[in-house]
Design an enzyme around this catalytic site. Sequence first.
Site, PDB file in Angstrom:
ATOM      1  CG  HIS A  44      -2.213  -0.771   0.963  1.00  0.00           C
ATOM      2  ND1 HIS A  44      -2.689  -1.728   1.837  1.00  0.00           N
ATOM      3  CD2 HIS A  44      -3.112  -0.742  -0.054  1.00  0.00           C
ATOM      4  CE1 HIS A  44      -3.802  -2.257   1.368  1.00  0.00           C
ATOM      5  NE2 HIS A  44      -4.085  -1.681   0.224  1.00  0.00           N
ATOM      6  CG  HIS A  70      -6.788  -1.647  -7.801  1.00  0.00           C
ATOM      7  ND1 HIS A  70      -7.753  -0.657  -7.691  1.00  0.00           N
ATOM      8  CD2 HIS A  70      -6.477  -2.002  -6.529  1.00  0.00           C
ATOM      9  CE1 HIS A  70      -8.002  -0.418  -6.417  1.00  0.00           C
ATOM     10  NE2 HIS A  70      -7.248  -1.226  -5.688  1.00  0.00           N
TER      11      HIS A  70
END
Length: 386
Positions: free
Chosen positions: A192, A292
Amino acid sequence: MRITGISTHVVGTPWRNLTYVLVHTDEGLTGVGETRMLGHTDALLGYLHEAEANHIAGSDPFAVEDLVRRMKYGDYGRAGEIVMSGIAVIEMACWDIKGKALGVPVWQLLGGKVNEKVKAYANGWYTTERTPEAYHKAAAAVVERGYRALKIDPFGTGHFELDHAATAYSVSLIEAVRDAIGPETELLVEMHGRFSPATAIRVAKDLAPFKPSWIEEPVPPENLKALAKVAAHTDLPIATGERIHDRYEFRELFELQAADIIQPDLGHIGGINEVRKLAATAETHYVLVAPHNVGGSVLTAASLQLAGCTPNFKILEHFNDFADSEIKKVVKGAPVVGEDGYFTLSDAPGLGVELDVDAAAEFPQQQARFDLWAEGWERRQPKGAK
């Protein structure tokens, strides 16, 4: 055929709002698109309202390239996340209309099928107590469900640095997951964008014995040379790209050879054909594509259309068997992960799915909040929930 207008429908949960857009035509055909914004849903809706008048209404849904070009450049200002997300939902819906009108799936319009099935990886499965024992149990359940790949961010609220104790604990979580899933199931490690290059390199060495198939976004996305530094100091594959909203911005990433897998989000980078073009460029650099996909079933269906015709497609993310699984009912024909851990491509026209507006109304927009720097973020629950 001409577009007569659009309608928007937001499906809300405590941690994500999913925006569905229906594009209507004068011949009665309707197409659907979807994206998931982080904290910008109302901004997206505002942009779409203006774009409907300025660009969308009256357009030919078959002229996808022209509509995308006008939406991206016709307002002069440089398109960012909100504009590119708005383009994406309209673009998806136009492909849906085009496929329905011609009676073929979108993958057929994009060059035909090269992949019969698409491997899925599970995300959103670790909404449990953050202990090795709990993660071991949860990971085992993912494999029992049929998945042959899963992803996890084990790093708590780590930011730039991660001290010895936090590193050791995070590694213990990965060790427990690897033990639960065995050596053949793919283990994908999410970072992240948390770390400095030095921390990311150190942590990657600690993770290496557990053979992750990639480490994702090890450093913040703004500085691609920092990512290249990490890539130069680890043998683990690097994945990144969900926070890049224009395919032109991937040029430097390819030039630096800083990633082995790119992760564009179809809902944020202008839609299906934009990612198709990007995937072709990635192929010339021997880079794989793994979009994603934190959206619902329409965004998943759109990503699968791309997967069907893309030779360098690796794997597709899927949340909806584990996080907010009840929202799958808002889409008819929702893609399903089989017992072998793969999606099977649909032969249905267009995207192969339909939005159930009545079912969507059961999940009104919420003040969704997802803060990766807050304790307990991985549970994806409202603040204060147990």
